[in-house]
Design an enzyme around this catalytic site. Structure first.
Site, mmCIF file in Angstrom:
data_model
loop_
_atom_site.group_PDB
_atom_site.id
_atom_site.type_symbol
_atom_site.label_atom_id
_atom_site.label_comp_id
_atom_site.label_asym_id
_atom_site.label_seq_id
_atom_site.Cartn_x
_atom_site.Cartn_y
_atom_site.Cartn_z
ATOM 1 N N CYS A 69 0.488 -4.726 -11.637
ATOM 2 C CA CYS A 69 0.492 -3.579 -10.212
ATOM 3 C C CYS A 69 -0.452 -4.221 -9.330
ATOM 4 O O CYS A 69 -1.690 -4.960 -9.721
ATOM 5 C CB CYS A 69 -1.113 -2.385 -11.459
ATOM 6 S SG CYS A 69 -1.929 -1.308 -9.736
ATOM 7 N N CYS A 192 -0.294 2.633 -3.655
ATOM 8 C CA CYS A 192 -0.022 1.312 -4.257
ATOM 9 C C CYS A 192 0.261 -0.227 -4.084
ATOM 10 O O CYS A 192 1.442 0.351 -2.870
ATOM 11 C CB CYS A 192 1.728 2.033 -5.112
ATOM 12 S SG CYS A 192 2.564 1.077 -6.192
#
Length: 249
Positions: A69, A192
């Site tokens: 991530c 993101c």
């Protein structure tokens, strides 16, 4: 359990220290619940490591594990330096490999490393797509209007390809805007990091942008991406929100 709440580019995370690995999927789902828990896009567990500064376990909002991530890695690095007092230049182990990070007060730069894979463009559901793996898989669609973003369409593509789904608009050769539907959250998120990285890399690969750009996600918090020496670098601000104790249900 003592936890710390962090935000990075619009993504929010619950972070804690632990001394051993274990399956924390149920705990992650409980903690990330925005109605009955703390609330977050992900849960990060910082673990000791003999070779690197630390190792992490990363859980999505739904309790599933993720190898990587982007914004989570920046939040983890900020936490490791400011809370755990680790050197500002660090490296840590993720499911996608080694991540290098540099912390400068509230700014954190991470190297997402080399792009894992890129597939050829293809047509589906009336749009042109390309699949790029920046640690986790991302489908990318270049568009003229980000209002084209369709959650139902994203759900279909996510389910078929088991990938995150991104819509990107090129403003000029130095600036992109991106919207992302994230698997594991199963909805559009405010940002993101790996998704923005995939959008930038494909735009650069297709000679649409320079090797250094600014990207604006849905949150409006602009971040910077650079591609050099076959590595993808990602820099932006990280916010420590608060810390508290959580009693397990």
């Amino acid at each position: 359990m003592k936890f710390y709440k962090y935000c990075a580019s619009g993504n929010d995370f619950v972070i804690t220290n632990a001394d051993r690995k274990e399956d924390r999927s149920a705990l992650a789902k409980e903690l990330c619940n925005r109605y009955e828990g703390i609330g977050g896009d992900g849960f990060i567990v910082i673990l000791p490591h003999e070779k690197y500064d630390f190792e992490w376990e990363f859980y999505n909002n739904d309790g599933s594990r993720a190898a990587m991530c982007g914004n989570g890695s920046r939040a983890a690095a900020h936490f490791a330096h400011h809370i755990n007092k680790i050197n500002p230049n660090m490296s840590f182990l993720t499911g996608a490999g080694i991540i290098k990070a540099k912390v400068n007060q509230d700014k954190v730069e991470v190297s997402l490393g080399k792009i894992k894979s890129v597939q050829n463009t293809f047509e589906e559901l009336g749009k042109t797509w390309q699949l790029c793996d920046t640690g986790v898989p991302h489908l990318v669609h270049f568009c003229q209007n980000l209002d084209e973003f369709d959650t139902i369409l994203c759900q279909k593509m996510r389910q078929k390809y088991n990938a995150n789904v991104n819509f990107v608009k090129i403003l000029d050769e130095n600036h992109l805007k991106v919207r992302t539907y994230e698997r594991g959250v199963e909805d559009e998120t405010l940002a993101c990091g790996t998704g923005m990285g995939a959008c930038f890399y494909l735009a650069f690969l297709n000679k649409k942008v320079q090797n250094k750009v600014k990207i604006t996600p849905k949150s409006g918090e602009e971040v910077g991406f650079t591609y050099k020496n076959e590595e993808l670098f990602f820099e932006g601000k990280v916010k420590y929100c608060f810390e508290a104790n959580y009693n397990f249900s």
